[in-house]
Write a protein that holds these residues in place. Structure first.
Motif, short mmCIF file in Angstrom:
data_model
loop_
_atom_site.label_atom_id
_atom_site.label_comp_id
_atom_site.label_asym_id
_atom_site.label_seq_id
_atom_site.Cartn_x
_atom_site.Cartn_y
_atom_site.Cartn_z
N LEU A 182 -3.56 6.59 9.57
CA LEU A 182 -4.05 6.15 11.06
C LEU A 182 -3.83 4.59 11.16
CD1 LEU A 182 -7.65 7.61 10.67
CD2 LEU A 182 -5.81 8.74 12.12
N ASP A 183 -3.68 4.46 12.45
CA ASP A 183 -3.26 3.04 12.81
C ASP A 183 -4.34 2.14 12.29
OD1 ASP A 183 -0.98 3.99 14.21
OD2 ASP A 183 -1.85 3.86 16.08
N GLU A 184 -5.39 2.35 12.34
CA GLU A 184 -6.45 1.34 11.95
C GLU A 184 -6.40 1.06 10.51
OE1 GLU A 184 -10.54 3.91 11.37
OE2 GLU A 184 -9.35 4.24 13.35
N ASP A 185 -5.73 2.06 9.67
CA ASP A 185 -5.74 1.98 8.34
C ASP A 185 -4.43 1.12 7.99
OD1 ASP A 185 -7.96 3.74 7.29
OD2 ASP A 185 -6.75 5.48 7.76
N VAL A 186 -3.47 1.28 8.79
CA VAL A 186 -2.39 0.20 8.36
C VAL A 186 -2.68 -1.08 8.83
CG1 VAL A 186 0.07 -0.16 9.37
CG2 VAL A 186 -0.79 2.20 9.05
N LEU A 187 -3.25 -1.26 9.89
CA LEU A 187 -3.81 -2.48 10.39
C LEU A 187 -4.77 -3.28 9.29
CD1 LEU A 187 -4.39 -2.25 14.20
CD2 LEU A 187 -2.65 -3.48 13.18
N ASN A 188 -5.79 -2.44 8.65
CA ASN A 188 -6.60 -2.91 7.82
C ASN A 188 -5.68 -3.37 6.54
OD1 ASN A 188 -9.12 -3.51 6.89
ND2 ASN A 188 -9.60 -1.40 6.14
N GLY A 189 -4.61 -2.64 6.19
CA GLY A 189 -3.87 -2.92 4.87
C GLY A 189 -3.25 -4.44 5.25
N PHE A 190 -2.75 -4.59 6.37
CA PHE A 190 -2.26 -5.69 6.74
C PHE A 190 -3.05 -6.90 6.91
CE2 PHE A 190 1.44 -3.21 8.25
CZ PHE A 190 2.56 -3.74 7.42
N PHE A 213 0.84 -1.08 0.11
CA PHE A 213 -0.07 -0.07 0.04
C PHE A 213 0.83 1.09 0.05
CE2 PHE A 213 -3.59 -2.87 1.57
CZ PHE A 213 -4.47 -2.49 0.81
N LEU A 214 0.47 2.11 -0.82
CA LEU A 214 1.36 3.45 -0.93
C LEU A 214 0.06 4.53 -0.83
CD1 LEU A 214 3.91 4.73 -1.43
CD2 LEU A 214 3.48 4.60 -3.75
N ALA A 220 -1.78 -7.42 2.59
CA ALA A 220 -0.49 -6.70 2.11
C ALA A 220 0.85 -7.00 2.78
CB ALA A 220 -0.88 -5.12 2.34
N GLU A 221 1.94 -6.91 2.07
CA GLU A 221 3.42 -7.17 2.38
C GLU A 221 3.75 -6.05 3.33
OE1 GLU A 221 2.35 -10.72 0.85
OE2 GLU A 221 1.89 -9.02 -0.19
N ASP A 222 3.19 -4.89 2.63
CA ASP A 222 3.89 -3.64 3.56
C ASP A 222 2.81 -2.22 3.25
OD1 ASP A 222 5.55 -2.11 4.62
OD2 ASP A 222 7.33 -2.70 3.35
N TYR A 223 3.27 -1.52 4.10
CA TYR A 223 2.22 -0.45 3.92
C TYR A 223 3.16 0.74 4.22
CZ TYR A 223 -2.03 2.21 5.20
OH TYR A 223 -3.18 2.98 5.23
N VAL A 224 3.12 1.75 3.15
CA VAL A 224 4.05 2.86 3.04
C VAL A 224 3.28 4.12 3.03
CG1 VAL A 224 5.71 4.07 1.73
CG2 VAL A 224 5.66 1.51 1.92
N THR A 225 3.43 5.05 3.79
CA THR A 225 2.58 6.18 3.97
C THR A 225 3.37 7.45 3.12
OG1 THR A 225 3.30 7.12 6.05
CG2 THR A 225 1.23 5.70 6.19
N LYS A 226 2.41 8.60 2.33
CA LYS A 226 2.99 9.40 1.89
C LYS A 226 3.15 10.64 2.79
CE LYS A 226 0.27 8.14 -2.31
NZ LYS A 226 -0.92 8.52 -3.08
#
Length: 229
Positions: free
Chosen positions: A84-92, A78-79, A96-102
């Motif tokens: 938000l923490d809940e978005d990162v957790l939702n991505g995993f 995810f890029l 998803a293998e990884d979660y990168v924020t802009k």
């Protein structure tokens, strides 16, 4: 040349990403919406997907779920600006293998891409159904396990758990991901308590004072450390 599907609706950012990926030796496939991403997934064989969350015709989390249902071995990063923490957790949770924020650093993103693609390739290699550090040895094809010279009695469900952890070594697997991936038609692991009990029982079997393999990441999930503390 490995292809990378770039699902990003910001045209300027997509153009910049594709330029950097092409310069790094990849072949970029720019998709500005879910429909175009689905087209590329059906027509091409990308080795990785860079995926935004907010897209004009859908949601990146839902698209990730689709991708993993069709090609569970295809790594997704995810890029997104959703930090938000809940978005990162939702991505995993979506696999998803990884979660990168802009905003992000391109060289760091390229390194994350390299790591994710290498892990995906390693999982396809002959012998990928085995894991060993010289002390603990796991054979997922034969369903055998040894700790030192001791043969361990591991249940099929515990092997499933070990396979997930070792396949994603060094990455946090959330409890929800484990619950989703370990569920089967017999109804195994459909409740959180069962997962906790199974994890504790597994630790007792494979770990000792000198060898720790599974780390609990409080509030998130579990991490396979490969014997390093």
């Amino acid at each position: 040349m490995k292809q990378i599907l770039v699902v990003e609706d910001d045209l300027a950012l997509s153009t910049g990403l594709c330029f950097e990926l092409d310069a790094a030796g990849y072949a970029s496939l720019p998709a500005y919406n879910c429909a175009k991403a689905r087209y590329f997934l059906a027509q091409q064989q990308p080795g990785l997907v860079l995926l935004d969350v907010n897209l004009p015709d859908g949601n990146g989390f839902a698209l990730c779920r689709e991708i993993k249902a069709q090609r569970p071995d295809l790594p997704v990063i995810f890029l997104t600006a959703n930090d938000l923490d809940e978005d990162v957790l939702n991505g995993f949770d979506m696999g998803a293998e990884d979660y990168v924020t802009k905003p992000f650093h391109m060289q760091i993103l390229l390194k994350r891409i390299q790591v994710a693609m290498r892990r995906a390739e390693q999982s396809k290699e002959p012998g990928a159904d085995c894991w060993s550090d010289g002390y603990l040895s796991l054979d997922f094809s034969a369903l055998t396990a040894k700790r030192g010279s001791e043969t361990l009695v591991i249940t099929p469900n515990e092997y499933k758990l070990l396979k997930l952890l070792t396949d994603h070594a060094g990455r946090i697997l959330t409890r929800q991901v484990l619950l989703d991936r370990l569920w089967d038609n017999a109804g195994n692991f459909i409740d959180d308590h069962t997962l906790t009990v199974t994890m504790n029982r597994l630790r007792t079997k494979i770990e000792d004072d000198a060898h720790t393999y599974i780390k609990t990441v409080r509030g998130m999930g579990y991490l396979w450390t490969g014997g390093s503390k």
